[in-house]
Design an enzyme around this catalytic site. Structure first.
Site, PDB file in Angstrom:
ATOM      1  N   HIS A  97       0.871  -0.921  -0.322  1.00  0.00           N
ATOM      2  CA  HIS A  97       0.116  -0.186  -0.304  1.00  0.00           C
ATOM      3  C   HIS A  97       0.959   0.977   0.127  1.00  0.00           C
ATOM      4  CE1 HIS A  97       0.231  -0.798   4.440  1.00  0.00           C
ATOM      5  NE2 HIS A  97       1.057  -0.106   4.348  1.00  0.00           N
ATOM      6  N   GLU A 148      -3.624   4.370   1.631  1.00  0.00           N
ATOM      7  CA  GLU A 148      -4.262   4.325   3.128  1.00  0.00           C
ATOM      8  C   GLU A 148      -4.249   5.840   3.712  1.00  0.00           C
ATOM      9  OE1 GLU A 148      -1.515   3.671   7.408  1.00  0.00           O
ATOM     10  OE2 GLU A 148      -1.432   1.986   6.392  1.00  0.00           O
ATOM     11  N   HIS A 192       2.291  11.536  -9.046  1.00  0.00           N
ATOM     12  CA  HIS A 192       1.041  10.811  -8.832  1.00  0.00           C
ATOM     13  C   HIS A 192       1.247  10.200  -8.692  1.00  0.00           C
ATOM     14  CE1 HIS A 192       2.115  10.545 -13.177  1.00  0.00           C
ATOM     15  NE2 HIS A 192       1.999   9.499 -12.890  1.00  0.00           N
ATOM     16  N   GLU A 240      -3.493  10.328 -12.962  1.00  0.00           N
ATOM     17  CA  GLU A 240      -3.695  10.147 -14.201  1.00  0.00           C
ATOM     18  C   GLU A 240      -4.203   9.049 -14.682  1.00  0.00           C
ATOM     19  OE1 GLU A 240      -0.393   9.267 -17.829  1.00  0.00           O
ATOM     20  OE2 GLU A 240       0.686   8.457 -15.700  1.00  0.00           O
TER      21      GLU A 240
END
Length: 382
Positions: A97, A148, A192, A240
C-alpha cells in the site's frame, strides 16, 4: 508550508485492531518505536557472509600484509554483495500500500468511492496516537495494492457537561473536541498516482459531475497513443487516468521524482529487488522516466521514477509518506538496504504490542519505504 489548523466536533470513535501502520501527524511523522532486542540478536554483517577483518600481528606497515588484508576484505565485501543480491531476487516481495495524509477523511473517502470507484476496505482510529486511517482500493489487501489515508489530530480535549432536567436531576455527558490538521504541503517531489480505467472520457465526465477538478482533459499522451487524463482529489493529490483493458491491479502507478535516475534504478534493482520494466527519454520536454516493479505493468502496480533534466533535489513537503512492501525477512532486507547504499531509519524488529516485524528505510533521494513481514501482515488482516 505551515499546516493550518481548524477545530471540528466528533463524538464517534472507530474500533479496530492494531497493525503495523505508523502514525502520521504533520509534526510527528512516525511513531516513537521501541527497538526490539531481536534486531541486534544476529550481527547484521553476518547475514550475508560478511566478516570483520581480524587484527594483524607483526609489522602492520608491511606493504605485502596490508595488500593481502585489503584484498581479503574486498573479496569478503564482494561475496556479501553477491549473496545479498541473490537473496533479494528470491525474496517474495509485493507492494502492499501507499500511505499519505489528508485534511478531511470523510471528504476524501467520498471522492474516492463515488468518483474513482474504490471501495472502503476498513477504517480504524488510534486515539492514543491521535490519528485515524482508512484503507481504500479495488480489491482485498491480501492481493491488491491499496491506499492508506491518514488523518491526524493535534489535540484531543474532553469536556464533561452537567445538564439539569425537568425533574431537577442532573445528567452528565461527555463531548470530545478534536483539533485536526486540515491541510498539508504536497511539495514538488511527489508526482501522481495512476489508475487504469476502461474509458477515460466517461470517467472524467463522472468526476466533473461530482464536482471534481480535471487538470488535463482526455487525449493521447504526448508522443504516444495511450489515452490519459489528469485529475486532482480534494487535497490536491494528482491522479493520472490511463485507458486500458481489464486489469487485476487498477491502482497501477506511484510516480516520484528523483535527482539521479541511474542511481535510483541501481538502488531499486539491488536493494529492493525490483525490475526495470522500461525506460523512456523525452528530450523535447526534458525528462526521462523509468518504470520499476515486481511484474508486468498491465498486471502489477509499478513505481514510476521521473528525472527532470538538471533537477537534482525536490521539496518533499509533509503530505506524502511512504510505500509499504512485503518481505519474507525484514532482518536480511535491512542489511541488503545498507549494503546497497540505503539508510535504515527503523532497525528491523517487531512493533511494540502487536509483534508485526517491520523495517523502514530511505532511498538515495530520501523517499521512505517500510518493509513488512509477509506472514505477520496476513495475520494483521485476519
Amino acid at each position: 508550508m505551515a499546516s493550518s489548523i481548524r477545530p471540528s466536533l466528533s463524538t464517534f470513535r472507530f474500533s479496530s485492531s492494531s497493525r503495523f501502520g505508523l502514525p502520521l501527524s504533520s509534526f510527528t511523522p512516525s511513531r516513537n518505536l521501541v527497538f526490539s532486542p531481536l534486531a541486534s540478536a544476529v550481527p547484521q554483517s553476518q547475514l550475508f557472509g560478511l566478516r570483520a577483518a581480524k587484527p594483524l600481528r607483526g609489522d602492520v606497515n608491511s606493504t605485502g600484509v596490508a595488500s593481502s588484508a585489503g584484498n581479503a576484505a574486498q573479496a569478503s565485501t564482494s561475496a556479501a554483495h553477491e549473496s545479498a543480491l541473490e537473496w533479494v531476487k528470491k525474496d517474495k516481495r509485493r507492494m502492499l500500500h501507499v500511505v499519505y495524509r489528508v485534511g478531511d477523511l470523510d471528504r476524501t473517502i467520498k471522492f474516492y468511492t463515488e468518483c474513482l470507484g474504490m471501495k472502503l476496505l476498513r477504517k480504524r482510529d488510534i486515539p492514543e496516537e491521535k490519528y485515524t486511517n482508512a484503507f481504500l482500493g479495488y480489491g482485498p489487501e491480501d492481493s491488491h495494492f491499496v491506499i492508506e489515508l491518514t488523518y491526524s489530530k493535534l489535540s484531543d480535549w474532553r469536556f464533561t457537561f452537567v445538564t439539569p432536567l425537568l425533574n431537577s436531576e442532573a445528567t452528565e455527558f461527555e463531548m470530545n473536541l478534536y483539533y485536526g490538521v486540515d491541510k498539508y504541503d504536497i511539495g514538488t517531489g511527489f508526482g501522481h498516482f495512476g489508475i487504469a480505467v476502461d474509458d477515460v472520457a466517461k470517467t472524467v465526465e463522472l468526476i466533473k459531475a461530482k464536482g471534481g477538478k480535471v487538470t488535463r482533459e482526455p487525449g493521447p499522451v504526448k508522443g504516444g497513443n495511450t489515452v490519459i487524463a489528469f485529475i486532482e482529489d480534494p487535497d490536491g493529490y494528482k491522479f493520472e487516468l490511463l485507458e486500458r483493458g481489464p486489469t487485476p491491479e487498477p491502482l497501477c502507478q506511484v510516480m516520484l521524482r528523483v535527482g539521479d535516475l541511474d542511481r535510483s534504478i541501481n538502488f531499486y534493482e539491488q536493494a529492493f529487488g525490483m525490475e526495470l520494466l522500461r525506460k523512456r527519454d523525452n528530450p523535447e520536454y526534458k525528462y526521462t522516466i523509468a518504470m520499476m516493479g515486481y511484474g508486468p505493468e498491465d498486471k502489477n502496480v509499478v513505481l514510476e521514477l521521473t528525472y527532470n533534466y538538471g533537477v537534482t533535489d525536490y521539496d518533499k513537503g509533509n503530505a506524502y509518506a511512504q510505500i509499504a512492501i512485503g518481505t519474507d525477512d525484514v532482518y536480511k532486507t535491512a542489511e541488503a538496504i545498507k549494503l546497497f547504499g540505503g539508510k535504515v531509519t527503523r532497525e528491523p524488529g517487531p512493533l511494540p504490542g502487536i509483534n508485526t516485524k517491520i523495517t523502514a528505510c530511505l532511498d538515495p533521494d530520501g523517499w521512505k519505504t517500510v518493509f513488512v513481514d509477509n506472514v505477520d501482515f496476513l495475520k494483521e488482516l485476519e
